[in-house]
Design a protein around this motif. Structure first.
Motif, PDB file in Angstrom:
ATOM      1  N   ASP A  31       0.946  -1.180  -0.024  1.00 57.77           N
ATOM      2  CA  ASP A  31      -0.139   0.015  -0.148  1.00 57.77           C
ATOM      3  C   ASP A  31       0.848   1.247  -0.052  1.00 57.77           C
ATOM      4  OD1 ASP A  31      -2.575  -1.332   0.133  1.00 57.77           O
ATOM      5  OD2 ASP A  31      -2.096  -1.569   2.266  1.00 57.77           O
ATOM      6  N   THR A  51       0.815   5.798  -0.143  1.00 58.79           N
ATOM      7  CA  THR A  51       0.205   6.789  -0.177  1.00 58.79           C
ATOM      8  C   THR A  51       1.126   7.738  -1.247  1.00 58.79           C
ATOM      9  OG1 THR A  51      -0.977   6.354   1.854  1.00 58.79           O
ATOM     10  CG2 THR A  51      -0.787   8.833   1.129  1.00 58.79           C
ATOM     11  N   ARG A 108      -2.802   9.939  -3.202  1.00 66.07           N
ATOM     12  CA  ARG A 108      -3.605   9.039  -3.657  1.00 66.07           C
ATOM     13  C   ARG A 108      -3.295   7.651  -2.893  1.00 66.07           C
ATOM     14  NH1 ARG A 108      -1.375   7.668  -8.540  1.00 66.07           N
ATOM     15  NH2 ARG A 108       0.180   9.172  -8.174  1.00 66.07           N
ATOM     16  N   LYS A 109      -4.016   6.811  -2.598  1.00 68.93           N
ATOM     17  CA  LYS A 109      -3.953   5.524  -2.058  1.00 68.93           C
ATOM     18  C   LYS A 109      -3.872   4.615  -3.132  1.00 68.93           C
ATOM     19  CE  LYS A 109      -5.254   6.961   2.731  1.00 68.93           C
ATOM     20  NZ  LYS A 109      -4.121   7.749   2.781  1.00 68.93           N
ATOM     21  N   THR A 110      -2.653   3.923  -3.410  1.00 72.00           N
ATOM     22  CA  THR A 110      -2.603   3.183  -4.341  1.00 72.00           C
ATOM     23  C   THR A 110      -2.040   1.718  -3.854  1.00 72.00           C
ATOM     24  OG1 THR A 110      -0.168   3.510  -4.840  1.00 72.00           O
ATOM     25  CG2 THR A 110      -1.835   5.038  -5.862  1.00 72.00           C
ATOM     26  N   LYS A 111      -2.308   0.554  -4.867  1.00 72.58           N
ATOM     27  CA  LYS A 111      -1.782  -0.489  -4.660  1.00 72.58           C
ATOM     28  C   LYS A 111      -0.469  -0.666  -5.509  1.00 72.58           C
ATOM     29  CE  LYS A 111      -4.687  -2.900  -1.959  1.00 72.58           C
ATOM     30  NZ  LYS A 111      -4.031  -3.277  -0.448  1.00 72.58           N
ATOM     31  N   GLN A 171       1.027   1.411 -10.073  1.00 79.13           N
ATOM     32  CA  GLN A 171       0.098   1.985  -9.212  1.00 79.13           C
ATOM     33  C   GLN A 171      -1.336   1.665  -9.642  1.00 79.13           C
ATOM     34  OE1 GLN A 171       1.310   5.999  -9.120  1.00 79.13           O
ATOM     35  NE2 GLN A 171       2.871   5.551  -7.176  1.00 79.13           N
ATOM     36  N   TRP A 221      -5.285   2.566  -8.607  1.00 81.15           N
ATOM     37  CA  TRP A 221      -6.553   3.065  -7.583  1.00 81.15           C
ATOM     38  C   TRP A 221      -7.471   3.432  -8.366  1.00 81.15           C
ATOM     39  CZ3 TRP A 221      -3.096   5.593 -10.673  1.00 81.15           C
ATOM     40  CH2 TRP A 221      -3.422   6.696 -11.103  1.00 81.15           C
ATOM     41  N   ASP A 222      -8.851   3.340  -7.442  1.00 79.77           N
ATOM     42  CA  ASP A 222     -10.098   3.645  -8.137  1.00 79.77           C
ATOM     43  C   ASP A 222     -10.291   3.459  -9.632  1.00 79.77           C
ATOM     44  OD1 ASP A 222     -10.363   5.127  -5.582  1.00 79.77           O
ATOM     45  OD2 ASP A 222      -9.919   7.170  -6.574  1.00 79.77           O
TER      46      ASP A 222
END
Length: 134
Positions: free
Chosen positions: A73, A75, A80-83, A97, A99-100
């Motif tokens: 994880d 930030t 943005r909070k990404t995998k 990355q 996210w969403d």
């Protein structure tokens, strides 16, 4: 593998970065700061193979620690909070990355003693060039 990347790198050139930040959804004020920031990128590896990648600017310092090919994880500097997964492929550090429902790729490689970071989001590509600090 990642040994060639170890060290402190200073941003010397940036092409199309504002368009890339727009493509990933960064707001105007944050883009303005991102465009004037000249980050130092500090890359190190510990004895256990844990890689540290630190981006230092006068505004903000962010750091990620990871093992190659293991999702973690993140930030991002823009919040943005990404995998994120970083792999080593054909001499490049490739950072994915997600996210969403979106995905961006950052490819870092050493060419002619310089580190280039290619930031790719759909059809938008930015290239940032770093030189090793003395």
């Amino acid at each position: 593998m990642v040994e060639q990347f170890i060290g402190t790198w200073t941003l010397t050139a940036s092409e199309n970065f504002d368009e890339y930040m727009k493509a990933i959804g960064v707001g105007f004020a944050t883009r303005q700061m991102g465009n004037i920031a000249k980050p130092n990128l500090v890359i190190s590896v510990d004895d256990a193979g844990l890689v540290s990648m630190k981006s230092e600017t006068t505004f903000k310092t962010t750091e990620i620690k990871f093992k190659l090919s293991q999702e973690f994880d993140e930030t991002t500097a823009d919040g943005r909070k990404t995998k994120t997964t970083i792999t080593f492929e054909n001499g490049k550090l490739v950072q994915q990355q997600t996210w969403d429902g979106k995905k961006t790729t950052l490819e870092r490689e050493i060419q002619d003693g310089k580190l280039t970071a290619k930031c790719i989001m759909d059809d938008v590509v930015a290239v940032r060039t770093y030189e090793k600090a003395a």
